[in-house]
Design an enzyme around this catalytic site. Structure first.
Site, short mmCIF file in Angstrom:
data_model
loop_
_atom_site.label_atom_id
_atom_site.label_comp_id
_atom_site.label_asym_id
_atom_site.label_seq_id
_atom_site.Cartn_x
_atom_site.Cartn_y
_atom_site.Cartn_z
N ASP A 205 0.81 -1.23 0.00
CA ASP A 205 0.00 0.00 0.00
C ASP A 205 0.83 1.27 0.00
OD1 ASP A 205 -2.23 -1.66 0.12
OD2 ASP A 205 -2.23 -1.67 2.31
N LYS B 184 1.76 2.02 -5.18
CA LYS B 184 2.29 1.45 -6.43
C LYS B 184 1.35 1.73 -7.60
CE LYS B 184 2.31 -2.52 -4.32
NZ LYS B 184 2.01 -2.08 -2.95
N GLY C 19 -4.65 -4.34 -3.68
CA GLY C 19 -5.65 -3.32 -4.01
C GLY C 19 -4.88 -2.09 -4.42
N HIS C 20 -4.89 -1.77 -5.70
CA HIS C 20 -4.09 -0.66 -6.22
C HIS C 20 -5.03 0.46 -6.66
CE1 HIS C 20 -0.46 -3.52 -7.12
NE2 HIS C 20 -0.83 -3.51 -5.86
N THR D 205 -5.87 -11.52 3.80
CA THR D 205 -6.99 -10.83 3.15
C THR D 205 -8.16 -11.80 2.92
OG1 THR D 205 -6.10 -11.34 0.97
CG2 THR D 205 -5.45 -9.22 1.95
N GLN E 242 1.94 -6.06 -3.17
CA GLN E 242 2.44 -6.17 -1.78
C GLN E 242 3.73 -5.35 -1.60
OE1 GLN E 242 1.38 -9.57 -3.29
NE2 GLN E 242 -0.53 -8.58 -2.75
#
Ligand code: GDP
Ligand code: IMO
Ligand code: MG
Length: 430
Positions: free
Chosen positions: A13, A16, A40-41, A130, A225
């Site tokens: 997080d 990226k 989650g980007h 997750t 990650q």
């Protein structure tokens, strides 16, 4: 022609997605090489937010071609949903644009059920995953029993392998975890439907990369990650089940190490971590709450609050070594505005001595106390800064110290979530 790798240097997080979206117009091919929909980007374009879990973060640029590499674990439900959501926004998600490497492994419902069962087991070690089935899917890959994207192309083979594997998983679910059985036969029509939808996207993965190289194309590799969630180099067992380090591009996309030209480490200007596990510079006080609130630090995948703390230079220096970083992109600098002084951890105190690496033993790591230096903060709003000289001297000094600790030059500085809120100091593709 250049190949640029984007990796997270902390616990994920770092931003990226934003940086990949920013650089994507300069590349012809954008490739994910590890992880799955645990990622989650977030991309913010024209004020509109898009969160991507599997589709590479270049997808909003119409010219970019996106490849989900063989090292990624792919949940067919999530990928189709994500493509549908993008299509509803008018994004082209046709097979020519979004490609799925035939060797990528598939996450199936029993992987998720096993992930959940393991996390909820009374006696077990709760990692705070997750819950997306990532670990159980990589386990099948390593055990040589997993289903791969290529299996989506052969209905008979897919049916046979899926039902056989589901039987074994059901034994574990019911007999060991005391859970309800997964109805594999009931799910089969859905799986075949998904196979029909994804089939046209399945391609030989690494040849796409080699053809792009032969054409002289730029390629952007998108890590998921972060370095300290790496199964080898992270805070094991509080890690993910893949290798987010840059070297993993070679195996997870299929290209030799000599072809990686630049490795840009994404560094959040402070530190966050979501889920369990050690975090030496964590702040369980009002400053931690402040970072969480101002930084809107909620997980993009699970919505969990992220734990927050000061920047850890030990983590940063180790990430620089593990990834051969050639440049840094520092993100969320704006979140530090108004905090004074700022603290940066430069080494750990371990039983009265100083160390500058992260011990493998969690017991030893728990005894490490961060040694801080202090840096003056700034109060000026920096969200509109677009050039180095627009930043207050204190912000520039803080950035220079980050670069010094990593031993790598600054390439980009991000001062807001939007694509435009960026100071570009050098172009990794130049
Ligand atoms: P990723 O997983 O590394 O792509 O990062 P995430 O998208 O999970 O989390 C980063 C969060 O910070 C997202 O909500 C971004 O929109 C946001 N973000 C990225 N860069 C900046 C920045 O420079 N400033 C601020 N305030 N937010 C940012
Ligand atoms: P991006 O790509 C932050 C964390 C989970 C948990 C551990 C193991 O958005 O930076 P897993 O589901 O992978 O088995 O969970 O890893 N984790 C992440 N934390 N960002 C991520 O991805 C993460 N992906 C996994 O919270 O602690
Ligand atoms: Mg994320």
């Amino acid at each position: 022609m250049k190949s640029v790798v984007i990796v997270g240097t902390q616990w994920g997080d770092e931003g990226k997605g934003k940086i990949v979206d920013l650089l994507a117009p300069r590349a012809n091919l954008i490739v994910r090489f590890q992880g799955g929909n645990n990622a989650g980007h977030t991309l913010v374009v024209g004020g509109e937010k898009t969160i991507l879990h599997l589709v590479p973060s270049g997808v909003l640029h119409p010219e970019a071609r996106c490849l989900i590499g063989n090292g990624v674990v792919v949940d067919p439900e999530v990928l189709t949903e994500e493509m549908d959501r993008l299509a509803a926004k008018g994004v082209d998600v046709g097979p020519g644009r979004i490609m799925l490497a035939e060797r990528a492994h598939l996450i199936l419902p029993y992987h998720q059920l096993l992930d959940g069962a393991r996390e909820e087991q009374e006696s077990g070690q709760k990692i705070g995953t997750t819950g997306r089935g990532i670990g159980p899917c990589y386990e099948d890959k390593a055990s040589r029993v997993g289903l791969r994207a290529v299996d989506l192309l052969d209905e008979e083979e897919l049916t046979k392998k899926f039902l056989a594997l589901a039987t074994a998983k059901n034994f574990l679910l019911t007999q060991y975890y005391g859970r309800a059985e997964f109805d594999a036969r009931g799910y089969l029509p859905r799986l075949l439907d998904l196979a029909g939808r994804l089939g046209p996207h399945v391609v030989p993965g690494s040849p796409q990369i080699h053809q792009a190289r032969e054409r002289g194309d730029n390629i952007l590799f998108e890590g998921a990650q972060g370095c300290f969630l790496d199964i080898d180099h992270g805070t094991y067992p509080y890690v993910t089940s893949s290798n987010p380090v840059a070297g993993s591009v070679c195996s997870g996309a299929g290209l030799g190490p000599k072809h990686l030209d630049e490795v840009i480490g994404i560094v959040k200007a402070y530190t966050t971590r979501v889920g369990g596990g050690p975090f030496p510079t964590e702040l369980e006080d009002e400053i931690g709450d402040h970072l969480q609130r101002i930084g809107a630090e909620f997980g993009s995948t699970t919505g969990r609050k992220r734990r927050c703390g000061w920047l850890d230079g030990v983590v940063l220096a180790e990430a620089a070594r593990l990834n051969s970083l050639t440049g840094l992109a520092v993100t969320k600098l704006d979140v530090l505005t108004g905090l004074d002084p700022l603290r940066v951890c430069t080494c750990y105190d371990l039983d009265g001595g100083r160390i500058s690496h992260i011990p493998a033993s969690l017991g030893t790591l728990a005894r490490c106390r961060p040694v801080y230096e202090e840096w003056p903060g700034w109060t000026e709003d920096i969200q509109d800064a677009r050039a180095w000289d627009d930043l207050p001297p204190a912000a520039r000094n803080y950035l220079n110290r980050i670069s010094e600790l990593a031993g790598a030059p600054l390439a980009l500085v991000s001062v807001g979530p939007g694509r435009e809120s960026t100071i570009e100091l050098s172009d990794p593709f130049a």
